[in-house]
Design an enzyme around this catalytic site. Structure first.
Site, PDB file in Angstrom:
ATOM      1  N   ASP A 159     -10.389   5.527  -5.631  1.00 34.00           N
ATOM      2  CA  ASP A 159      -9.043   5.341  -6.697  1.00 34.00           C
ATOM      3  C   ASP A 159      -9.251   5.761  -7.692  1.00 34.00           C
ATOM      4  O   ASP A 159      -8.734   5.990  -7.791  1.00 34.00           O
ATOM      5  CB  ASP A 159      -9.333   3.349  -6.663  1.00 34.00           C
ATOM      6  CG  ASP A 159      -8.001   2.777  -7.254  1.00 34.00           C
ATOM      7  OD1 ASP A 159      -6.375   3.052  -7.324  1.00 34.00           O
ATOM      8  OD2 ASP A 159      -7.882   2.386  -8.649  1.00 34.00           O
ATOM      9  N   GLU A 173     -13.475   1.657  -2.054  1.00 35.18           N
ATOM     10  CA  GLU A 173     -12.902   2.149  -2.079  1.00 35.18           C
ATOM     11  C   GLU A 173     -12.221   1.870  -3.867  1.00 35.18           C
ATOM     12  O   GLU A 173     -11.043   2.422  -4.178  1.00 35.18           O
ATOM     13  CB  GLU A 173     -11.539   0.632  -1.646  1.00 35.18           C
ATOM     14  CG  GLU A 173     -10.573   0.345  -1.942  1.00 35.18           C
ATOM     15  CD  GLU A 173      -9.614  -0.245  -1.557  1.00 35.18           C
ATOM     16  OE1 GLU A 173      -8.770  -1.726  -2.310  1.00 35.18           O
ATOM     17  OE2 GLU A 173     -10.805  -1.837  -0.853  1.00 35.18           O
ATOM     18  N   GLU A 184      -8.768   5.102   0.726  1.00 32.52           N
ATOM     19  CA  GLU A 184      -9.761   5.277  -1.209  1.00 32.52           C
ATOM     20  C   GLU A 184     -10.618   5.227  -0.828  1.00 32.52           C
ATOM     21  O   GLU A 184     -11.855   6.337  -1.004  1.00 32.52           O
ATOM     22  CB  GLU A 184      -8.664   4.363  -1.778  1.00 32.52           C
ATOM     23  CG  GLU A 184      -7.497   4.726  -2.061  1.00 32.52           C
ATOM     24  CD  GLU A 184      -7.313   3.639  -3.427  1.00 32.52           C
ATOM     25  OE1 GLU A 184      -5.792   3.315  -3.816  1.00 32.52           O
ATOM     26  OE2 GLU A 184      -7.394   2.136  -3.236  1.00 32.52           O
TER      27      GLU A 184
END
Length: 236
Positions: free
Chosen positions: A53, A49, A125
């Site tokens: 991002d 994640e 993400e």
């Protein structure tokens, strides 16, 4: 769901449009922290994640600067925040049908975890991070440009002074005025990126990013307005 079968992973990979060399990285991207907590998995998707991002941020920045070569930095910052915010990522995740593939504890699933915006956004993400790990940045960027481009039509919502609109709305709701806090700063001194959080009594806070404190606060205010469905009722 204790396990996600290879067949299910291949189905998701086909939906994404990428043939994974390592299905394990995709499976990890779908593993919520609750699964590790109850020993359904040895690891979770939080590191992916984090990576995804950053991949999303760069790809969206490229998308915006290429599509809107005349836009000023402040406009780009507000539009950027709209495209990378949790709600947009959750919408993308729903389009991919990520909820059905998530590995999580029975307790989290029973509380509606497969439909929670934050979990879906984080998984989105993480999948982008997995795409980057397996296929490289170009693969992830192509998928981001494909699936985020339809959301460019929403960018007119970022045109007005979001802080002023939010303040008027909050006053109409008889709530205390919004409170803004700087919660992060990154990047070099000549090109900083600020993160601001807006807090409103009785509502979940939202965060926004921008090249200045004001731009970050505007982005955070905009995120609240869009989430609460307020922006549709005002003229940009």
């Amino acid at each position: 769901m204790a396990k996600t079968s290879d067949k299910a992973l291949h189905t998701l990979a086909a939906r994404l449009g990428h043939d994974f060399d390592d299905l394990g990285v995709l499976k990890l991207a779908l593993t919520h922290s609750s699964a590790r907590a109850v020993e359904l998995a040895e690891d979770d998707n939080e590191r992916l994640e984090f990576l995804g991002d950053r991949v999303l941020g760069l790809a969206v920045a490229e998308l915006l600067t290429s599509r809107f070569p005349e836009a000023r930095e402040g406009e780009l910052a507000r539009w950027f925040n709209h495209l990378v915010r949790a709600q947009t990522c959750a919408d993308i995740a729903q389009g991919w049908d990520l909820g059905r593939y998530l590995v999580m504890s029975d307790g989290e699933a029973g509380s509606g975890g497969r439909r929670k915006m934050t979990i879906l956004a984080n998984a989105c993400e993480a999948v982008l991070g997995a795409l980057h790990c397996d296929g490289g940045y170009d693969v992830a960027r192509a998928i981001i440009h494909r699936d985020w481009t339809p959301h460019l039509g929403e960018l007119e919502v970022a045109a007005a002074d979001a802080k002023s609109v939010l303040q008027e709305w909050v006053q109409g709701q008889k709530r205390p005025l919004p409170h803004y806090e700087e919660v992060g700063r990154s990047g070099p001194d000549h090109a900083p990126e600020f993160t601001a959080e807006v807090q409103i009594e009785g509502l979940e806070p939202e965060r926004g990013k921008g090249p200045s404190k004001r731009a970050a606060e505007q982005a955070a205010a905009l995120a609240v307005l869009v989430r609460e469905g307020v922006w549709d009722s005002v003229e940009p």
